[in-house]
Design a protein around this motif. Structure first.
Motif, mmCIF file in Angstrom:
data_model
loop_
_atom_site.group_PDB
_atom_site.id
_atom_site.type_symbol
_atom_site.label_atom_id
_atom_site.label_comp_id
_atom_site.label_asym_id
_atom_site.label_seq_id
_atom_site.Cartn_x
_atom_site.Cartn_y
_atom_site.Cartn_z
ATOM 1 N N LEU A 6 15.006 16.585 -31.491
ATOM 2 C CA LEU A 6 13.697 17.166 -31.772
ATOM 3 C C LEU A 6 13.755 18.688 -31.730
ATOM 4 N N ALA A 7 14.353 19.233 -30.670
ATOM 5 C CA ALA A 7 14.377 20.680 -30.504
ATOM 6 C C ALA A 7 15.204 21.371 -31.581
ATOM 7 N N LEU A 8 16.372 20.802 -31.905
ATOM 8 C CA LEU A 8 17.219 21.420 -32.924
ATOM 9 C C LEU A 8 16.627 21.267 -34.316
ATOM 10 N N THR A 9 15.996 20.135 -34.593
ATOM 11 C CA THR A 9 15.354 19.960 -35.895
ATOM 12 C C THR A 9 14.311 21.045 -36.133
ATOM 13 N N VAL A 10 13.457 21.263 -35.143
ATOM 14 C CA VAL A 10 12.409 22.276 -35.289
ATOM 15 C C VAL A 10 13.011 23.678 -35.306
ATOM 16 N N GLY A 11 13.894 23.959 -34.341
ATOM 17 C CA GLY A 11 14.444 25.306 -34.245
ATOM 18 C C GLY A 11 15.226 25.710 -35.474
ATOM 19 N N LEU A 12 16.087 24.819 -35.991
ATOM 20 C CA LEU A 12 16.899 25.153 -37.158
ATOM 21 C C LEU A 12 16.062 25.213 -38.433
ATOM 22 N N ARG A 13 15.034 24.379 -38.533
ATOM 23 C CA ARG A 13 14.175 24.441 -39.717
ATOM 24 C C ARG A 13 13.455 25.785 -39.781
ATOM 25 N N LEU A 14 12.940 26.231 -38.665
ATOM 26 C CA LEU A 14 12.255 27.524 -38.652
ATOM 27 C C LEU A 14 13.239 28.670 -38.861
ATOM 28 N N LEU A 15 14.432 28.564 -38.290
ATOM 29 C CA LEU A 15 15.425 29.613 -38.492
ATOM 30 C C LEU A 15 15.795 29.724 -39.957
ATOM 31 N N GLU A 16 15.993 28.596 -40.620
ATOM 32 C CA GLU A 16 16.283 28.617 -42.055
ATOM 33 C C GLU A 16 15.145 29.291 -42.824
ATOM 34 N N SER A 17 13.916 29.079 -42.358
ATOM 35 C CA SER A 17 12.761 29.687 -43.031
ATOM 36 C C SER A 17 12.601 31.159 -42.714
ATOM 37 N N GLY A 18 13.236 31.630 -41.622
ATOM 38 C CA GLY A 18 13.170 33.056 -41.310
ATOM 39 C C GLY A 18 12.613 33.402 -39.952
ATOM 40 N N VAL A 19 12.462 32.422 -39.067
ATOM 41 C CA VAL A 19 11.879 32.694 -37.751
ATOM 42 C C VAL A 19 12.782 32.124 -36.665
ATOM 43 N N ALA A 20 13.195 32.989 -35.749
ATOM 44 C CA ALA A 20 14.000 32.570 -34.605
ATOM 45 C C ALA A 20 13.112 32.571 -33.372
ATOM 46 N N LEU A 21 12.863 31.385 -32.832
ATOM 47 C CA LEU A 21 12.070 31.274 -31.618
ATOM 48 C C LEU A 21 12.900 31.674 -30.404
ATOM 49 N N GLU A 22 12.240 32.251 -29.418
ATOM 50 C CA GLU A 22 12.900 32.444 -28.118
ATOM 51 C C GLU A 22 12.519 31.233 -27.264
ATOM 52 N N ALA A 23 13.239 30.145 -27.507
ATOM 53 C CA ALA A 23 12.822 28.832 -27.017
ATOM 54 C C ALA A 23 13.431 28.515 -25.661
ATOM 55 N N HIS A 24 13.234 29.399 -24.689
ATOM 56 C CA HIS A 24 13.710 29.099 -23.342
ATOM 57 C C HIS A 24 12.742 28.167 -22.628
ATOM 58 N N GLY A 25 13.093 27.776 -21.424
ATOM 59 C CA GLY A 25 12.361 26.716 -20.735
ATOM 60 C C GLY A 25 10.955 27.055 -20.320
ATOM 61 N N GLN A 26 10.580 28.306 -20.398
ATOM 62 C CA GLN A 26 9.209 28.694 -20.082
ATOM 63 C C GLN A 26 8.335 28.704 -21.317
ATOM 64 N N ASN A 27 8.871 29.178 -22.442
ATOM 65 C CA ASN A 27 8.095 29.242 -23.679
ATOM 66 C C ASN A 27 8.000 27.895 -24.390
ATOM 67 N N LEU A 28 9.019 27.057 -24.218
ATOM 68 C CA LEU A 28 9.084 25.803 -24.944
ATOM 69 C C LEU A 28 8.591 24.662 -24.068
ATOM 70 N N LEU A 29 7.706 23.840 -24.615
ATOM 71 C CA LEU A 29 7.183 22.664 -23.918
ATOM 72 C C LEU A 29 7.359 21.451 -24.815
ATOM 73 N N VAL A 30 7.404 20.277 -24.189
ATOM 74 C CA VAL A 30 7.588 19.050 -24.944
ATOM 75 C C VAL A 30 6.439 18.102 -24.636
ATOM 76 N N VAL A 31 5.939 17.458 -25.684
ATOM 77 C CA VAL A 31 4.899 16.446 -25.531
ATOM 78 C C VAL A 31 5.588 15.107 -25.289
ATOM 79 N N LEU A 32 5.281 14.506 -24.143
ATOM 80 C CA LEU A 32 5.874 13.218 -23.785
ATOM 81 C C LEU A 32 4.868 12.100 -23.981
ATOM 82 N N SER A 33 5.354 10.954 -24.467
ATOM 83 C CA SER A 33 4.518 9.765 -24.576
ATOM 84 C C SER A 33 4.260 9.206 -23.185
ATOM 85 N N ALA A 34 3.411 8.196 -23.107
ATOM 86 C CA ALA A 34 3.119 7.572 -21.814
ATOM 87 C C ALA A 34 4.369 6.975 -21.180
ATOM 88 N N SER A 35 5.365 6.625 -21.984
ATOM 89 C CA SER A 35 6.610 6.079 -21.457
ATOM 90 C C SER A 35 7.669 7.141 -21.207
#
Length: 504
Positions: free
Chosen positions: A352-381
């Protein structure tokens, strides 16, 4: 080992007066805190381009560093992605050091005395943070409030030697303001004539009073920098960045804090306030290109009377992007939470993280996706579903890449984040996401390799992915940067790529 009076003794003395119940727990936490900081420092010594290290010899018994003055420093084989405090001592010309501050002082390198003091502060503050934790099984339970996830992060930055350095904060102030101590902070409200304020976005009505704006100020800032009392206050819960807090009703506020935490003084520049609305609008453009895999939190309003020492940014909480039964968890807090225990979970999160990060990088945006800026939505499981990103202030944007993909950014983006340098763009993403968030989540190099191996073969083979798979991984040279006070900007180290077979 005999120790001269240090900040550790000073903290213990303050605790004896303030919280005698924590004195024994603080003392018990010190050896582990020293090992945690020493492990981070050893990572830096093993891999950063420090000019006073002339050679690194790796043998069967560990790593030996030859120093410019002829001395030798020996320690265990370093794992640049390990997060546990596995380095309990290193030997400088045969003498063992278990204290990173004493070791750094003995090395006597340029600008080392100040850094040694920061390391001592980091050890003592980390031990205090650990001492304040009540034994519990809270990892089994999911918090109700977003700020509760943030307050589970006790050890700070997973790789920075000054992970818990808080110079200028007394013990009483750390207990009162540190998120890991779970306090309620009384934010001051400073009245400023509206005509004298720069406002970006919409400043809420409840923080207006006729022709005045009320600007939230951290109580440490009010006491030590502004040197004023505040006639009105607002209760808030500190998040892991300490100067960002959750307000009643759910919004988050970032405040100015003119103190050096980890590496940087946490003021809010006037330029950041001015650019906040443009960056927020750009975040919506980015999110729209990820097929629902990424949300970017919106900045609601920012205000300052033209001073980095008094400014505030209001944001929506990442929790607004959770559906029924879901939770939004900062990546830094994943290690504190019981999740499905399998390599498959880690691989799915990496995918999930690499799919999003690399897609945006290819488009021209590099996120600073460290553990404070990046959050993940978890399902109930506990399955990773989507990502949430907050704080666009330090992304990098490549105008040429944007143009190739037909993306027109809004006017007002800061010039400092714009670059067409391929190396700069890749460093920003790979250093924060792969060598940062993913490495810290997996916990060591072997687990990181397993997670990446399971994912990269299925991703589009762009030039960025090829670089990620075949070149050393970039990481900020955090210790070099602290030892180079006159050098602006980021400095970088190259870490062994777990996807590349290492030759002895």
């Amino acid at each position: 080992m005999d120790r001269p009076p240090t900040v550790e003794a000073e903290v213990a003395a303050e605790l004896a007066a303030l919280r005698p119940d924590l004195v024994a727990r603080f003392a018990a936490a010190l050896p582990g805190a020293r090992a945690a900081v020493l492990t981070r420092l050893w990572r830096a010594l093993a891999h950063e381009p420090l000019p006073w290290i002339t050679r690194r010899d790796r043998g069967g018994e560990g790593l030996t560093l030859l120093l410019a003055d002829g001395r030798r420093l020996h320690g265990p084989h370093p794992d640049p992605y390990a997060t546990a405090g596995y380095v309990t001592d290193v030997r400088l010309d045969g003498v063992a050091y278990d204290d990173p501050a004493r070791l750094t002082a003995e090395l006597a390198v340029p600008n080392g005395s100040g850094f040694a003091a920061e390391l001592g502060d980091s050890v003592a503050s980390l031990a205090l943070s650990r001492a304040g934790q009540e034994p519990s099984t809270h990892a089994e339970e999911w918090p109700v409030h977003d700020w509760e996830w943030e307050q589970r992060v006790v050890d700070g930055h997973p790789y920075h030697p000054t992970c818990r350095s808080r110079p200028g904060f007394s013990v009483a102030e750390q207990l009162a303001y540190g998120p890991e101590h779970r306090p309620v902070v009384r934010l001051g409200l400073v009245p400023v004539p509206a005509g004298e304020c720069l406002v970006s976005g919409v400043w809420p009505q409840e923080l207006r009073d006729g022709e005045r704006l009320w600007i939230p100020v951290h109580p440490w800032q009010a006491a030590h920098v502004l040197k004023r009392s505040c006639e009105r206050e607002l209760p808030a819960r500190p998040l892991m960045s300490l100067r960002t807090l959750a307000l009643p009703g759910g919004r988050h506020v970032k405040t100015s804090l003119s103190a050096r935490l980890t590496s940087s003084v946490r003021d809010i520049s006037v330029g950041s306030v001015a650019a906040s609305a443009a960056l927020s609008a750009f975040g919506e453009i980015l999110a729209a290109r990820t097929d629902g895999l990424l949300h970017v939190t919106r900045t609601l309003g920012a205000a300052t009377p033209d001073s980095p020492e008094l400014a505030a940014v209001l944001r929506e909480s990442p929790a607004v992007y959770a559906g029924p039964g879901e939770r939004v968890v900062p990546v830094a807090a994943l290690a504190t939470t019981r999740l499905p225990e399998s390599a498959a979970w880690t691989a799915e999160f990496a995918r999930l993280a690499l799919t999003v990060g690399l897609r945006l990088l290819e488009s021209g945006v590099a996120l600073e996706a460290h553990g404070q800026n990046l959050l993940v939505v978890l399902s109930a499981s506990g399955a990773p579903l989507r990502l949430v990103y907050r704080d666009l202030a330090d992304i990098r944007v490549g105008p040429s890449r944007l143009a190739r993909h037909g993306i027109t950014p809004p006017e007002g983006l800061p010039a400092r984040i714009l670059t067409d340098d391929e190396t700069a763009l890749r460093r920003k993403l790979f250093g924060s996401l792969v060598a940062g968030s993913l490495a810290a989540t997996t916990g060591d190099g072997t687990a990181l390799r397993t997670a990446l191996d399971a994912v990269v073969r299925d991703l589009p083979r762009t030039p960025d992915l090829v670089t990620l798979c075949e070149r050393p991984l970039p990481a900020k040279a955090l210790t070099l940067m602290r030892l180079s006070p006159g050098t602006a900007g980021d400095r970088w180290a190259e870490l062994p790529n777990p996807l590349v077979r290492q030759e002895n």
